[in-house]
Design a protein around this motif. Structure first.
Motif, PDB file in Angstrom:
ATOM      1  N   PHE A 164       0.864  -1.184   0.000  1.00  0.00           N
ATOM      2  CA  PHE A 164       0.000   0.000   0.000  1.00  0.00           C
ATOM      3  C   PHE A 164       0.897   1.228   0.000  1.00  0.00           C
ATOM      4  N   ASN A 165       0.830   1.992  -1.071  1.00  0.00           N
ATOM      5  CA  ASN A 165       1.728   3.138  -1.189  1.00  0.00           C
ATOM      6  C   ASN A 165       0.962   4.435  -1.417  1.00  0.00           C
ATOM      7  N   GLU A 202      -6.595  -2.590   7.927  1.00  0.00           N
ATOM      8  CA  GLU A 202      -5.152  -2.647   7.670  1.00  0.00           C
ATOM      9  C   GLU A 202      -4.781  -1.830   6.429  1.00  0.00           C
ATOM     10  N   ARG A 229      -4.944   1.865   7.279  1.00  0.00           N
ATOM     11  CA  ARG A 229      -3.887   2.301   8.199  1.00  0.00           C
ATOM     12  C   ARG A 229      -2.522   2.342   7.519  1.00  0.00           C
ATOM     13  N   GLU A 230      -2.275   1.384   6.621  1.00  0.00           N
ATOM     14  CA  GLU A 230      -1.014   1.439   5.877  1.00  0.00           C
ATOM     15  C   GLU A 230      -0.925   2.766   5.114  1.00  0.00           C
ATOM     16  N   GLY A 232      -2.734   5.518   5.912  1.00  0.00           N
ATOM     17  CA  GLY A 232      -2.731   6.585   6.918  1.00  0.00           C
ATOM     18  C   GLY A 232      -1.349   6.832   7.491  1.00  0.00           C
ATOM     19  N   LEU A 233      -0.574   5.779   7.642  1.00  0.00           N
ATOM     20  CA  LEU A 233       0.780   5.919   8.203  1.00  0.00           C
ATOM     21  C   LEU A 233       1.731   6.610   7.229  1.00  0.00           C
ATOM     22  N   GLN A 234       1.260   6.846   6.008  1.00  0.00           N
ATOM     23  CA  GLN A 234       2.014   7.649   5.046  1.00  0.00           C
ATOM     24  C   GLN A 234       1.370   9.014   4.848  1.00  0.00           C
TER      25      GLN A 234
END
Lengths: 308, 308
Positions: B153-154, B175, B178-179, B181-183
């Motif tokens: 996930f980019n 998941e 969030r992947e 969101g963490l970017q």
């Protein structure tokens, strides 16, 4: 498979001056109502023995140690355990825990109908801040008065149901739900004390707060195919208003019971735990569908890292 | 900070007999509408060049290779890239990708207004099954015709906005959100082809499917403080009905635009990407509040492990 009547025991505000005994009497009245309705399990709110004191600042934290329990059960709370046993009813409630080592936690427990504590959870996602912040409409000093929970997210089999706990702000974090879901959870109980006003945003009031609350609970229940009870302490407390909105949600993410007041109010619904199996074996069959090789950031990266 | 009119381009069914050229003409008409409304970015559905063929079983998968693109852009899709450039409009759409190595993916791309592909995503959470299953009301053979995505996930910064992609069933998995969101993602685009009937449950029809769809999108947007566009291919397709419900959602998790039909329909809403910052810096300030030491199961354990 197990069917059970679930009871969510919403509580109105607990004022600073209210004694533990007075609060426990209110809880016992709700337990009696639940028993009359044939409930097998009752859920009370977060921090349900005292006022939500993190809205107040004290420089010396020890001044607030009197809000914490050093024994569970203790003299004030023993009647709750006795009632659970007398009714053959499991229960969960939240309280502030002061350990023999002097550590402070925002804690919840599950008690089985024989009066044993079968699960203890210490709140992991503490919201708010640790120092006085004058720009806020009110303080939310959970990071001052509590340590982050150190027990992880655990599930226990109690009354033939896989039960797990989370507390208040945890409900907004899908990580909490998934940690429980990965242990097959069938009932998640979440107590909360949620101010009706976002203390950093004048435009975010009661309706939006209730929407975010319900959205988080329904999504967590659906995405893990579990029943959930989300139980408020609400209404006016020491001059501050907190949202109600206590709900019982089924494994499809639908609200099946909802409180109508902002005071002490018992709601019930029958859970058929066999209904958890459908989602867990189809769309949310984790073994068939999860791809952990792509979830690396979630467990290794705390904050945001922007793409380069 | 960036403001932009977002366009979600819902598409009605694409029948087996419909040519790529005919489909692209429909897409160009939607792009023209979006341009008339001042849109800076347009999102099309998953697999928007063809019918949703995973509802059909063939023993020899190669018989379905004609549904896949071996070039992007290719002769049939070049007009979309030309239109994006002519309008100065970014876009995303989904298609079936056949690589030079012979691998098959359910893919989506982001194209910048200068016609460059700035992000490619290959669907990670493939629903359904790999072999013919007669007990289902219809087949859902994504696990037969596609490999799980291998790109992760980019998030890409395109048009000054942090954009990420997910596809259809991914939207139900926190998941994936969030992947992204963490970017720091500010816009998540998710195309879908969702049958109106759960093929393993006669009682789960259109309304429940729409509810789960919207619940997942709103929760994902709220919990990551991001705009989201969820875009359907819907209505009747080769005799099968799929849900509509195309929506644009703001970083508070509120639906700000919604399709009313089950056919080709453009909806738009203005996004003020500055609004993503509030949630990201307060309740969902990941650096302040996430506790990765308790998320270990999420990235190391695929399926359920019951407590002992």
């Amino acid at each position: 498979m197990t069917k059970m009547i679930l009871a969510a025991a919403q509580m109105g505000g607990i004022q600073k001056a209210e004694s533990r005994d007075a609060v426990v009497a209110r809880m016992l009245a709700l337990m009696a109502q639940a028993h009359d309705k044939g409930a097998g399990f009752i859920a009370f709110p977060e921090m349900c023995l005292t006022t939500f004191f993190p809205r107040f600042y004290v420089e010396d934290r020890a001044e607030f140690d009197h809000w914490f329990e050093t024994q569970m059960p203790g003299p004030a709370t023993q009647p709750l355990f006795d009632a659970a046993k007398a009714y053959g009813m499991g229960m969960t409630f939240g309280y502030c825990e002061l350990t023999p080592e002097g550590d402070h936690y925002n804690t919840a427990i599950i008690v089985s109908p024989d009066g044993a504590i079968t699960l203890k959870y210490r709140k992991i996602h503490l919201p708010g801040h640790a120092e006085y912040e004058p720009e806020r409409t009110h303080q939310h000093l959970e990071k001052r008065y509590f340590l982050p929970g150190d027990l992880g997210f655990n599930v226990t089999r109690s009354q033939d149901v896989l039960m797990g706990l989370a507390i208040c702000n945890d409900r907004r974090w899908p990580e909490a739900w998934r940690e429980l879901g990965l242990q097959g959870v069938e009932l998640v109980c979440i107590g909360y004390n949620t101010p009706s006003q976002n203390n950093l945003s004048k435009s975010e009031g009661l309706e939006q707060r209730l929407y975010h609350h319900e959205l988080s609970i329904c999504a967590g229940a659906y995405q893990n195919s579990t029943y959930a009870m989300a139980v408020a302490k609400c209404g006016m407390e020491d001059g501050n208003h907190m949202i109600g909105g206590t709900i019982i949600v089924d494994p499809d993410g639908f609200v099946i019971a909802k409180a109508e007041t902002e005071g002490d109010e018992l709601i019930t619904a029958e859970a058929d735990f066999a209904k958890c199996a459908f989602g867990k074996s189809t769309v949310f069959n984790f073994a068939a569908h999860r791809r952990i090789e792509h979830y690396g950031r979630i467990a290794t990266q705390t904050g945001v890292k922007l793409p380069e």
